[in-house]
Scaffold this active site. Structure first.
Site, PDB file in Angstrom:
ATOM      1  N   THR A  25       0.846  -1.185   0.000  1.00  0.00           N
ATOM      2  CA  THR A  25       0.000   0.000   0.000  1.00  0.00           C
ATOM      3  C   THR A  25       0.883   1.237   0.000  1.00  0.00           C
ATOM      4  OG1 THR A  25      -1.999   1.003   0.929  1.00  0.00           O
ATOM      5  CG2 THR A  25      -0.329   0.282   2.525  1.00  0.00           C
ATOM      6  N   CYS A  31      -2.805   7.941   7.727  1.00  0.00           N
ATOM      7  CA  CYS A  31      -3.350   6.583   7.691  1.00  0.00           C
ATOM      8  C   CYS A  31      -2.339   5.599   8.282  1.00  0.00           C
ATOM      9  CB  CYS A  31      -3.652   6.163   6.257  1.00  0.00           C
ATOM     10  SG  CYS A  31      -4.914   7.139   5.434  1.00  0.00           S
ATOM     11  N   HIS A  48      -5.350  -0.723   5.087  1.00  0.00           N
ATOM     12  CA  HIS A  48      -4.960   0.682   4.992  1.00  0.00           C
ATOM     13  C   HIS A  48      -6.061   1.468   5.704  1.00  0.00           C
ATOM     14  CE1 HIS A  48      -3.115   4.058   2.396  1.00  0.00           C
ATOM     15  NE2 HIS A  48      -3.966   4.640   3.230  1.00  0.00           N
TER      16      HIS A  48
END
Length: 164
Positions: A25, A31, A48
């Protein structure tokens, strides 16, 4: 790495991998990339996570991968369906940066640290040990998890590549 062995995980997304596949990711700022790994079955999972709690969700139905309190249970469920064992799972995480800071806006802009805290609490709830983390700071990260050995590679412009 061979492209057919790469499983992409988008923003507010989650996925699983095995048989030497890699989960990847990008764009981890505030995040958190939370990873789970069963070292015996060599089954990996990655979420994520964008926000700490689904209690603030406005969409219906909610995107379970978007929130720490719903992404981790869903990731565990998918990994168990592949043969992983909850008591064997190990976690690592990266991200949770404090990307912006404005005077007088303390808690509302602490999304990164709150994401890290929420993920850690969910791991505690499931009794999954957090082996390592690369969280905080004020920079973005890209992560890649190897399902053959559980090694998490973290890339950032400021700090290069490190493995945990």
């Amino acid at each position: 790495m061979i492209s057919e062995k790469l499983v992409k995980v988008g923003m507010a997304d989650l996925n699983t991998a095995s048989n030497g596949e890699f989960l990847k990711t990008t764009g981890l700022g505030s995040c958190v990339g939370i990873t789970l790994f069963d070292p015996e079955k060599r089954i990996a999972g990655m979420a994520h996570v964008m926000l700490p709690s689904s209690s603030i969700a406005r969409e219906t139905p909610i995107n379970v991968a978007k929130y720490a309190d719903t992404a981790i249970p869903e990731l565990i469920k998918r990994m168990l369906a592949l043969g992983a064992v909850t008591s064997k799972l190990q976690a690592k995480m990266a991200g949770g940066s404090q990307m912006f800071s404005l005077p007088g806006h303390t808690d509302s802009l602490r999304i990164g640290p709150r994401n890290v805290e929420s993920c850690a609490l969910m791991l505690e709830e499931y009794r999954i040990p957090l082996l390592s983390q690369d969280t905080g700071g004020n920079y973005g990260r890209t992560i890649e998890l190897d399902s053959s050995n559980g090694v998490l590679s973290i890339r950032s412009v400021q700090h290069g590549i490190k493995e945990i």
